[in-house]
Design an enzyme around this catalytic site. Sequence first.
Site, PDB file in Angstrom:
ATOM      1  N   LYS A   1       0.852  -1.193   0.000  1.00 57.96           N
ATOM      2  CA  LYS A   1       0.000   0.000   0.000  1.00 57.96           C
ATOM      3  C   LYS A   1       0.890   1.246   0.000  1.00 57.96           C
ATOM      4  O   LYS A   1       1.927   1.277   0.668  1.00 57.96           O
ATOM      5  CB  LYS A   1      -0.868  -0.048   1.257  1.00 57.96           C
ATOM      6  CG  LYS A   1      -1.955   1.006   1.357  1.00 57.96           C
ATOM      7  CD  LYS A   1      -2.762   0.746   2.638  1.00 57.96           C
ATOM      8  CE  LYS A   1      -3.888   1.731   2.854  1.00 57.96           C
ATOM      9  NZ  LYS A   1      -4.660   1.415   4.082  1.00 57.96           N
TER      10      LYS A   1
ATOM     11  N   SER B   1      -9.430  -1.454   7.530  1.00 61.35           N
ATOM     12  CA  SER B   1      -8.926  -1.161   6.179  1.00 61.35           C
ATOM     13  C   SER B   1      -8.176  -2.289   5.487  1.00 61.35           C
ATOM     14  O   SER B   1      -7.867  -2.180   4.304  1.00 61.35           O
ATOM     15  CB  SER B   1      -8.038   0.087   6.204  1.00 61.35           C
ATOM     16  OG  SER B   1      -8.837   1.248   6.182  1.00 61.35           O
TER      17      SER B   1
ATOM     18  N   SER C   1      -9.538   1.060   3.324  1.00 67.80           N
ATOM     19  CA  SER C   1      -8.744   1.890   2.446  1.00 67.80           C
ATOM     20  C   SER C   1      -7.684   1.141   1.656  1.00 67.80           C
ATOM     21  O   SER C   1      -7.139   1.671   0.693  1.00 67.80           O
ATOM     22  CB  SER C   1      -8.072   2.979   3.283  1.00 67.80           C
ATOM     23  OG  SER C   1      -7.153   2.387   4.193  1.00 67.80           O
TER      24      SER C   1
END
Lengths: 95, 484, 487
Positions: free
Chosen positions: B77, B176, B152
Amino acid sequence: MISRDDVVQVARLARLELSEAELERMRRQLDGILAYIDQLKALDVAGVEPTSHAVPLTNVMREDEAAPCWPQEEMLANAPDRAGELFRVPRIIED
Amino acid sequence: MTGLTIHELGAAYRRGETTPTQVVAAYLARIERLDARVGAYLTVTREAALRAAAAADARHRAGTPLGPLDGVPLAVKDVLCTRGVRTTCGSKILERFVPPYDATAVERLAAAGAVLLGKTNMDEFAMGSSTEHSAFRPTKNPWDLARVPGGSSGGSAAAVAGDLAAGAFGTDTGGSVRQPAAFCGVVGLKPTYGRVSRYGLVAFASSLDQIGPLGQDVRDAALLLGAVAGHDPRDATSVDAPVPDYAAALDGGVRGLRVGVPREYFIEGMDPEVGRAVREAVETLRGLGATVEDVSLPTTDYGIAVYYVIAPAEASSNLARYDGVKYGLRVGGAKDLIEMSSRTRAAGFGAEVKRRIMLGTYALSAGYHDAYYGRAQKVRTLVRRDFARAFERVDLLVGPTTPNVAFRLGEKEDPLAMYLNDVFTVPTSLAGLPAVSVRCGFSAAGLPIGLQLIGRAFDEPTILRAAHAYERATSWLARRPSLA
Amino acid sequence: MSATVGTGWEVVIGLEVHAQLLTRSKMFCGCPAAFGAAPNSRTCPVCQGMPGVLPVVNRRAIELAIRTALAFDCRVNEACRFARKHYYYPDMPKNFQISQYEEPLAEEGVLEIDAEGASRPIGIQRLHLEEDVGKLVHEGTLETARASLVDYNRSGVPLMETVSKPDLRSPEEAAAYLKSFRAVLVYLGVCDGNMEEGSLRCDANVSLRPRGATELGTKVEIKNLNSFRNVQHALEFEVTRQRRALEAGERVAQETRLWDADRALTRSMRSKEFAHDYRYFPEPDLVPLTIARAWVEEIRAGLPELPRRRRQRFVAQHGLPPYDAEVLTQSRALADYFEAAVREFPQPKTVSNWVMSELLRVLPADDERAIQGAPITPARLGGLLALIEDGTISGKIAKDVFEKMFRTGDDARAIVAREGLTQVADEGALAAIVDQVMARNPKAIEDYKKGKTAAAKALVGQVMKATGGKANPGIVNRLLEEKLSKT
């Protein structure tokens, strides 16, 4: 209910420039979220210790040993504006 | 060559059936071909990946691989700092930020021989549940490109689901990792707070953030976790406790395990298909020898409210540093510093980030601090107590990861509606406990459903073992999205 | 002084002192904490507040703060934690400062000060740790600068903030407090006390109230008091300013004022239409500290004798005049030097005279490092004094030897031997010289006989001159006396 003045004050604390339209939209959205959060007021928390850390650790320290610093150029490389070895910022007016 | 699990890839390398370079090249080609449609990546580190793959080739040839991740292509990420590779956090304000350091997790992956394919898309500063709040572009769900991958860590979940990486890492603050894992039908694990170093993870809410793996199956997740877990002297909140061999602890089944099913995790308004799939999964565990108990976590309903005080409060503080002075965006033409910073932040942050900064600033400000932040911290204690009580009776908790399956892009415009999506993941984050989401079925529309298994602090082995037993007893993994 | 005496007002002052701690590394990262280097060359991602980095507490900084707290008889809190203090300023890279708020390291202490000849206890409210900020350089003055430049070298250096109670009653007392405070810190080795370089910084809160009133008046904070003189002058100015305002029936505005040393006045910093709201909350990246009693006791056991007690002991034990004791305890190094020299040469007053008149002529009393590194060690000073004592050299020669010792680092005996400075103590040789001098100065002998005793002194001088100053003055005096009485 959160007022428009509150929103202006908070935006100033948070260093966020908001347009008139954004201000009102923000006020409305914050108001909705805060109304939801207000359900916490129904709970009795008298005598309850606050939790600031999820894991109960204490006394984590490092020894006082100096390590080599990072290359000056690497530390300045991301600067949006600089004057030689220094970061440069527009003139400062206190608020 | 893409689509193999990490443990299958490792076996293939050992047997000399393929090489890291061949596999990495195949993944890069697939990204090239498909990622324009999925939008999983913000940055692809092609050259570095091929170099790392060649080094892994040599180690495998010499019969001295570094371990199970050597030569395995992974994605991380874009909230984890990578030395010399821009790290944007999905935000305009950091669009050109190039960290001079690696996150500890990234460093450990490199030391394990893993090959970094690139940095994945995310909701800006990890604030969101759909990856629609990325400043650059939304990520699509590989099972249905009209739907969100969750967030996310939507880019990481989509990358794994779409075979655009063999495995990936995300971060989980209120769900997330687990929620996008559920939406994309992959395995996503949020470790115990303190299990994985946060050094180099760009902070959203420091007391909640944890780095977690996303894998195609439970064994992959266990291997990925093992590579990054462990004490780091650079993170004062990382716990100095031995790291178990998670993969070795997978076998053993669930016989004798006491499984608690929180009654508050089956709520009105929840997708009935999700409820049904989760109840069936509970029955499967029972059938495998677990004992099932009904438990209660009475403060579940308050989790979101607590979370949306504490997380924004910490975020408002963590994001104060983006002021146009030292790095990142600066808006020009301002007459003074305050104007420069205020405009930079106005232009650099998206609507969701601004909303949370405002909310957090308000919750900490004089006159409201005790009513919001102070009270939320106390209710957080009550949430922890709920779990502590439940774990006196059971070894793990099982419930849905999310109340519904992946929604359509643009479907949740009201911020609060989006927040409520995290109702089952947030309490675990507040309590700092480990939880894993695994696939437990499909909706009629063919969208994956996530089963969440929650454990005691640092008891990742038990939830992984139960998840693994469940995975082996079912055949949900056989189905794959048809991207191309 | 006119500002404080003979008015109907009572002055109330409290001081906040920030001291940089003498650690090797910074408060939360491994960068060196030392002063002076090219801008932004002593930084790392942590002290520059880059995204994703985390602080880790420097154990030594905690230790030094506990040390100080014990010296001030503070209560060291068993539980303490760090908190974030939020405000925007470009010298602070994260736009929050890691500090302590609700649970400081220590509270409730006392510092004895000497004011107008008497000792007075001044309360210490709290002592806590925080990180320093970077340095701003303005292109021009702050008001006119088009831009400012930032150097983060100092960012993250450990700072100890000590807040006094509002117990100080005059600008003189405030200066005395700061002096005692500084002496204690320097003694403890926790801070170098260098006010010019900013190792020690002081802000003051000052208000006036009618004598006899119990409620405090409106306080004004004065910043930038970076010398003892500035503290006293700024407070004198401010007291006068407030008194005039109050006597004119005006109200004193609660504000922050800046001391402008060049213009010798305080001026209002931009008025606070918008008060600070620091939004403190516990630093989530740092876990709480529980200070074990055993650790505190271990630190207490290592505490040195503090200047005040030492001064009293110098008077009682060494029989020094209070003035000498005061001068010699200005720094720990100097007091240590004195006592080491006394161990070598156990005549404290003689040692004190030499230290005060000779050593402090060439070295500053409060420069720990200079005193510690003095080319004349205490042992060598003792050796020099022993040579005077046993008559090898005269006190006058000894002063020259002292200078040579300071310059060369040699010991006294070696210099005396090398340069032939040994006193002529051979009675036969001296008697011959005395005879020659007397023969050349019949007039002086005449004068002496007429009762002008000064004439004998002139003859001694002649003998000394003839021996190049090396004659033992005692023997010369005796010989002359004998011979003069015989003529």
